[in-house]
Design an enzyme around this catalytic site. Structure first.
Site, mmCIF file in Angstrom:
data_model
loop_
_atom_site.group_PDB
_atom_site.id
_atom_site.type_symbol
_atom_site.label_atom_id
_atom_site.label_comp_id
_atom_site.label_asym_id
_atom_site.label_seq_id
_atom_site.Cartn_x
_atom_site.Cartn_y
_atom_site.Cartn_z
ATOM 1 N N ASP A 66 4.122 -3.380 14.782
ATOM 2 C CA ASP A 66 5.549 -3.373 14.480
ATOM 3 C C ASP A 66 6.269 -2.204 15.134
ATOM 4 O O ASP A 66 5.649 -1.263 15.642
ATOM 5 C CB ASP A 66 5.755 -3.264 12.961
ATOM 6 C CG ASP A 66 5.528 -4.593 12.254
ATOM 7 O OD1 ASP A 66 5.612 -5.640 12.906
ATOM 8 O OD2 ASP A 66 5.265 -4.561 11.029
ATOM 9 N N TYR A 130 -7.575 0.431 11.898
ATOM 10 C CA TYR A 130 -6.280 1.100 11.760
ATOM 11 C C TYR A 130 -6.456 2.406 11.011
ATOM 12 O O TYR A 130 -7.261 2.514 10.081
ATOM 13 C CB TYR A 130 -5.289 0.208 11.001
ATOM 14 C CG TYR A 130 -4.690 -0.897 11.835
ATOM 15 C CD1 TYR A 130 -3.500 -0.700 12.545
ATOM 16 C CD2 TYR A 130 -5.309 -2.136 11.928
ATOM 17 C CE1 TYR A 130 -2.953 -1.713 13.314
ATOM 18 C CE2 TYR A 130 -4.766 -3.156 12.698
ATOM 19 C CZ TYR A 130 -3.586 -2.927 13.386
ATOM 20 O OH TYR A 130 -3.035 -3.932 14.151
#
Length: 305
Positions: A66, A130
């Site tokens: 994003d 992540y």
């Protein structure tokens, strides 16, 4: 490794690893049309235009991230067909050429590999990790070093109940329906994922924090590994674990949230800020080692996370 097309020409597919600070971008995916927002992919493809490929070069991104999310190492595949009589780029030549033509200082190509013509950067990935960075002991955002403001989530609390966070994270490990941690807009056909790692650990003090400030500031890292993630799953899991660390939720409640499969519940609608999230690695079988990356991203998000 390549498919012959015009006489003497060969189309070769490459896998490239690249990194970026996401602050200036509307995510990694290219923004098409007349919009002012741009993605990392726009700059990569602009650089690839200078390679004089017979066919336009398009990057197929492994892991979408994003706006504001960073990557220590993302990946993509691309096809290049050089003119007749010109040999294919070596991986080293391609890496150097792309970096030479990149026009944004927050993007860097790390490494390239030649791969089979049917290789797919998104579907062939076996692991994505992540990293989410937190900072405690920062009562106001303007008290955080300007060099860290877009690289971590600064919490007003002086401390976190890390033991409770680790207990809560254990409930997330394994194969589950993660619907409760999925944001609307996910294209995934199934919300079942297998989470292989969910850890909470202290980070070394940032080199960008002054000594007099480091006495009250503490940095933390949350790491999550899976083959793939749902849309904003990592940021939503992070927000819930932070709520546990702050005493707003118990580890047992995290288990109940997971089992509820309800993404619109009172607690699971929280989403951690994008600027604390880093895609740390994307791994593939039979390609050797991935690019070496620093443990913490102080020097510098597959499905969206």
């Amino acid at each position: 490794m390549g498919v012959g097309l015009a006489a003497g020409s060969v189309r070769v597919r490459y896998l490239v690893y690249f990194q970026y600070l996401g602050t200036d971008f509307n995510g990694v995916a290219a923004v098409r049309g007349a919009q002012h927002a741009v993605g990392v992919q726009n700059y990569l493809e602009e650089a690839a235009e200078r390679l004089n490929s017979v066919v336009p070069v398009k990057f197929t991104i492994s892991s979408r991230t994003d706006a504001g999310v960073h990557a220590l190492s993302n990946a993509a595949h691309l096809d290049i067909e050089r003119r007749s009589g010109q040999p294919p780029f070596t991986p080293e030549e391609l890496t150097e050429a792309l970096n030479t033509h990149l026009r944004h200082p927050a993007i860097r190509v790390l490494q390239a590999f030649r791969v089979p013509s049917d290789f797919h950067a998104r579907y062939a990935a076996t692991s994505r990790t992540y990293l989410y960075r937190l900072a405690t002991g920062c009562p106001r955002p303007d008290q955080l070093s300007v060099f860290e403001r877009n690289r971590c989530w600064a919490l007003r609390a002086d401390c976190l109940d890390v033991a409770a966070m680790r207990e809560a994270a254990q409930h997330l490990l394994g194969t589950h329906d993660f619907s409760a941690f999925q944001s609307a807009g996910s294209p995934a056909a199934s919300s079942v994922r297998t989470l292989r790692q969910a850890s909470v650990s202290p980070d070394p003090t940032s080199p960008f924090v002054l000594p007099q400030e480091s006495r009250k500031l503490q940095f933390w890292s949350l790491e999550f590994e899976s083959q793939s993630f749902l849309y904003r799953q990592v940021r939503r899991m992070t927000a819930v674990l932070v709520a546990v660390g702050l005493g707003a939720l118990t580890p047992a409640q995290v288990k109940a949230i997971l089992e509820s499969r309800d993404p619109l519940g009172r607690h699971q609608t929280r989403v951690a800020p994008a600027h604390g999230l880093f895609l740390k690695s994307v791994l593939y079988p039979d390609l050797g080692s991935a690019p070496m990356q620093p443990h913490a991203p102080s020097e510098s998000t597959a499905q969206k996370s």
